[in-house]
Design a protein around this motif. Structure first.
Motif, PDB file in Angstrom:
ATOM      1  N   ARG A 305       0.854  -1.205   0.000  1.00 26.38           N
ATOM      2  CA  ARG A 305       0.000   0.000   0.000  1.00 26.38           C
ATOM      3  C   ARG A 305       0.879   1.240   0.000  1.00 26.38           C
ATOM      4  O   ARG A 305       1.074   1.897   1.025  1.00 26.38           O
ATOM      5  N   CYS A 317       0.185  -7.313   7.072  1.00 25.39           N
ATOM      6  CA  CYS A 317       0.315  -6.040   7.782  1.00 25.39           C
ATOM      7  C   CYS A 317       0.391  -6.237   9.300  1.00 25.39           C
ATOM      8  O   CYS A 317      -0.515  -6.822   9.897  1.00 25.39           O
ATOM      9  N   CYS A 339      -9.400  -2.342   3.706  1.00 26.62           N
ATOM     10  CA  CYS A 339      -8.018  -2.463   3.248  1.00 26.62           C
ATOM     11  C   CYS A 339      -7.979  -3.052   1.837  1.00 26.62           C
ATOM     12  O   CYS A 339      -7.360  -2.496   0.936  1.00 26.62           O
ATOM     13  N   CYS A 346      -4.693   3.860   5.865  1.00 23.11           N
ATOM     14  CA  CYS A 346      -4.053   3.215   7.028  1.00 23.11           C
ATOM     15  C   CYS A 346      -4.237   4.045   8.296  1.00 23.11           C
ATOM     16  O   CYS A 346      -4.341   3.497   9.390  1.00 23.11           O
ATOM     17  N   CYS A 349      -7.477   3.125   9.678  1.00 20.83           N
ATOM     18  CA  CYS A 349      -7.443   1.751  10.187  1.00 20.83           C
ATOM     19  C   CYS A 349      -6.795   1.684  11.577  1.00 20.83           C
ATOM     20  O   CYS A 349      -7.183   0.882  12.422  1.00 20.83           O
TER      21      CYS A 349
HETATM   22 FE1  SF4 Z   1      -2.659  -2.488   7.379  1.00 21.51          FE
HETATM   23 FE2  SF4 Z   1      -5.004  -1.432   7.896  1.00 21.51          FE
HETATM   24 FE3  SF4 Z   1      -3.336  -0.232   6.198  1.00 21.51          FE
HETATM   25 FE4  SF4 Z   1      -4.516  -2.486   5.517  1.00 21.51          FE
HETATM   26  S1  SF4 Z   1      -5.531  -0.543   5.927  1.00 21.51           S
HETATM   27  S2  SF4 Z   1      -2.369  -2.005   5.231  1.00 21.51           S
HETATM   28  S3  SF4 Z   1      -4.609  -3.582   7.470  1.00 21.51           S
HETATM   29  S4  SF4 Z   1      -3.042  -0.544   8.367  1.00 21.51           S
END
Ligand code: SF4
Length: 408
Positions: A305, A317, A339, A346, A349
């Motif tokens: 990502r 991750c 995700c 992120c 998240c």
């Molecule tokens: Fe990790 Fe969450 Fe980012 Fe996905 S969205 S890469 S699970 S931090």
């Protein structure tokens, strides 16, 4: 059934904490050990202790702060919900019977048994900066055996890497019973004990014993053991004798404990590796909210990502690995979908994760503070626990010394 476990000593093994270093205790300890203890204390008679003798096996020169760290450790246990009204909490060195049994067991334990314990060589290599060519370090697993056998514990909660230590304990107990469990007239005493059972139970015991001795049928042995455990009118001595008689041997003075493989939450560090002080990838048990937030905010995420619009994979991750420990299923589902579809960033998240960690830490820090403000209460808990442990340990030592023939 008695459970025995040490939560702090000298080695940084799977989940124990090091008593000789001034480093914060990690949330890994809470999720890996303490939450299990809190549950186990309602199901078994539990003895949890700070293994301060063990701390000296690897760090004998760093002994000045052991008392302070013992206090801090116990505060952490209490804050996590280990209840001294339910479980016995004590300090190893306050029960000198651990050392006495260790000495007596050292007389019958072949050196080769200790040299082949996997962690002996591992640790010598890992801790190559320390002088571990000591008698105490070689005897470390035997001291653990004494820690367990002195309470005639039925179960030891362990991770997979500790099973070998429990196996050594079983072998040492078997050897001790074999050497010292025979008493003159043992068979007559066992037959007399059988007569104290009801006719039906005595017949069943006889048949199961025969089945085991003739065919080596382990199931028959287990059934016979269960039958004996139910016989209320047998004394402890009779029961030990009959346990031993089952296997064609002598009296069981030190019963063999079993490993209780506990399910522990995997608690990875901030970089996805094992959480450890030495890797500096940890959250401590008493970490302040701002610091938790800063650490989570700067955590690496799925390397795929790169941009906000790139979809990611939670399995790759380390942030998601922490969600597995701290978040509800609903939040995990939201994070997974967001995700993979790049629907969330992120930063989004990480937000519920920061909140969940801080919420748990807040309760924990408040409780720890109460105990810190009342050190006398903590000292009283340890004094009472150590006395209770000592009473039980003394009974074992009396039997052990009587069997050896040095009870005078
Ligand atoms: Fe990790 Fe969450 Fe980012 Fe996905 S969205 S890469 S699970 S931090």
């Amino acid at each position: 059934d008695v459970i025995i476990d040490a939560g702090a000593c000298g080695l940084e093994e799977s989940t124990v904490i090091d008593l000789t270093e001034d480093v914060p205790q990690l949330v890994r300890h809470l999720h890996g050990v303490l939450k299990n203890w809190v549950q186990l204390q309602h199901e078994y008679e539990c003895f949890f202790f700070v293994a301060d003798f063990h701390a000296l096996t690897t760090d004998y020169e760093e002994s000045q702060n052991i008392e302070q760290y013992t206090f801090d450790t116990v505060v952490d246990w209490l804050a996590a919900g280990v209840n001294p009204g339910t479980a016995t909490i004590f300090v190893q060195s306050r029960v000198p019977e651990h050392a006495e049994l260790h000495l007596l067991l050292s007389m019958i334990t072949p050196i080769s048994w200790l040299e082949r314990v996997p962690s002996f060589k591992d640790q010598q290599q890992k801790l190559s900066d320390r002088d571990l060519a000591t008698y105490g370090f070689l005897g470390y697993p035997l001291l653990q055996a004494a820690d367990i056998l002195v309470y005639r514990a039925g179960w030891v909660p362990v991770g997979a890497d500790q099973v070998a230590h429990v196996e050594l304990t079983r072998e040492v107990a078997r050897r001790f019973n074999h050497i010292y469990g025979r008493e003159p007239g043992f068979e007559d005493a066992a037959e007399a004990a059988v007569k104290k059972m009801s006719k039906k139970a005595a017949r069943m015991y006889g048949n199961l014993r025969k089945e085991y001795l003739e065919k080596g049928d382990g199931e028959a042995l287990e059934r016979a053991r269960a039958l004996l455990a139910e016989q209320q009118n047998l004394s402890i001595g009779d029961r030990e004798r009959l346990f031993g008689y089952l296997e064609g041997g002598g009296r069981i003075i030190l019963p063999e404990p079993q490993s209780l493989l506990t399910k522990t939450a995997k608690m990875p560090g901030l970089d996805g590796e094992k959480m450890s002080k030495s890797y500096n990838n940890y959250i401590s048990l008493r970490e302040e909210p701002d610091s938790v937030e800063a650490k989570i905010r700067t955590m690496q995420t799925d390397p795929a990502r790169v941009r906000r619009s790139d979809p990611g994979e939670p399995e790759n991750c380390p942030v998601f690995a922490l969600h597995e420990v701290y978040s509800t299923e609903e939040v995990r589902k939201w994070a997974t979908q967001g995700c993979r579809s790049a629907g969330i960033g992120c930063v989004d998240c990480k937000k519920p994760l920061i909140d969940a960690i801080n919420e748990e830490q807040l309760i924990y820090r408040q409780r720890a503070q109460q105990f810190e403000e009342e050190p006398d209460l903590v000292h009283a808990i340890l004094a009472e626990g150590s006395e209770k442990a000592r009473n039980l340990a003394r009974e074992t030592l009396d039997d052990v010394k009587e069997a050896i023939g040095i009870s005078h």
